[in-house]
Every structure is written in C-alpha cells, then in structure tokens.
Design an enzyme around this catalytic site. Sequence first.
Site, mmCIF file in Angstrom:
data_model
loop_
_atom_site.group_PDB
_atom_site.id
_atom_site.type_symbol
_atom_site.label_atom_id
_atom_site.label_comp_id
_atom_site.label_asym_id
_atom_site.label_seq_id
_atom_site.Cartn_x
_atom_site.Cartn_y
_atom_site.Cartn_z
ATOM 1 N N GLU A 242 16.392 -4.883 6.021
ATOM 2 C CA GLU A 242 14.737 -4.234 6.588
ATOM 3 C C GLU A 242 13.135 -5.498 7.305
ATOM 4 O O GLU A 242 14.018 -6.196 7.069
ATOM 5 C CB GLU A 242 13.857 -4.597 4.987
ATOM 6 N N TYR B 84 9.929 0.463 2.467
ATOM 7 C CA TYR B 84 10.299 -0.011 0.826
ATOM 8 C C TYR B 84 9.160 -0.156 -0.009
ATOM 9 O O TYR B 84 7.858 0.084 0.024
ATOM 10 C CB TYR B 84 9.700 -1.733 1.542
ATOM 11 N N ASN C 213 7.443 -1.336 -2.101
ATOM 12 C CA ASN C 213 5.798 -2.375 -3.075
ATOM 13 C C ASN C 213 4.791 -2.119 -1.709
ATOM 14 O O ASN C 213 4.020 -2.708 -2.152
ATOM 15 C CB ASN C 213 6.594 -3.150 -3.842
ATOM 16 N N TYR C 214 5.219 -1.428 -0.224
ATOM 17 C CA TYR C 214 4.370 -0.820 -0.532
ATOM 18 C C TYR C 214 3.944 -0.499 0.151
ATOM 19 O O TYR C 214 4.728 1.429 0.673
ATOM 20 C CB TYR C 214 4.966 -1.573 1.717
#
Length: 185
Positions: A83, A122, A124-125
């Site tokens: 990632e 991702y 959480n972004y």
Amino acid sequence: MADIQRNKTEVLLQRTQQSKRFFKAKSDYVTKPISEAGLEGLSLHIMLQLYTSLLILSPFGGRMSEISNSETLFPPRKGNLCEIQYYFSWDDDKETGKYISWTRKVCGYVAAYASKSPRAAYMNYRDLDLGMNKDANTSYAQASLWGLSYFKNNFRRLAQVKTLVDPGNFFRNEQSIPVLPFGEK
C-alpha cells in the site's frame, strides 16, 4: 461534579486552533512491481520537489494474502504487493490548488502500477476525489463509485448492515455507507 463538567465544556468551546496547517492524503494499492526507474522517477522527479511530502510504503503478502477478501471488511489483501500512502502538507491556504494538483500528479504517475477496476484506496483516508454522497438519500449505485474502492465486494454487505442498524441514515458524511431501499437486500 456538574461544575467540573461545565468547566471542561467551556475550555473545549473556547480553545483555538494551534496550527493552520493544511494537508491532502491519498492512497493506492500496488499490484505489480515498480521498476527501479519508476521508483527513481517517483522520488526524484515528483516527491522531492515538495519538501512537505511523505510517501509511506506498507508491504503486503505472506500470511496476510491467505485471508479471504470477504473474511474481514478490509479487503485489499490478495494480489497487492504494498500500500502506498501519499501525504502532502502546506501552511498557506492560497497554495491549496498547487498541492492538490501535486497529489493528483503523483497518483497519476503510480497509476501504471496500482490496482484497477476499481482503483482501490485505504478506507481511513477519505478521498473525496473518488466521489461522495450528494445528500442523505444517495443511492447504493451512486455510493458504489467510491465504496467499491474502499471495500470491494464487502460494500454491499456493509450497506445491508447499515440498513439494519441505521435505517434513517442518521450517521452520515460525504462518504458514509448508504441505506438500501426498503425491501432490498
């Protein structure tokens, strides 16, 4: 006790922002190796041009890739080498356009190595470039534009759970999971 709670509340309400720093963060999942020339181009020609940039590479594979994508809500396991998290920050809001442009340029550069159909991100972004809900009544189909990037095929399952626990869609934001129409599973 009530006086202490009231004082805590007043302190929180009267606080001022310590920093006026702005930032943009995005992410990608790399599915094929980035060549040495590709890494050099990324670091020398793009990332080093901005002194406030950060690139984080988190390796995947091994035991992590043995877990099925549907076993947990975090699906990007199998098939991803790593990632990448991109982070840019700046102090002057007049420079926002420049830094947003740089972020998109870096993501464009990595596109040849990144996941596709959809390009994963991702969760959480919150990446509003992927899309966002128009209002509280955003349909599952509309929200799938960004939801599949974060959750892949788990997105439908999350919408089913959201429909059960929050049918009025009280808990929502620009990229919240939508509720399904009545009777739809």
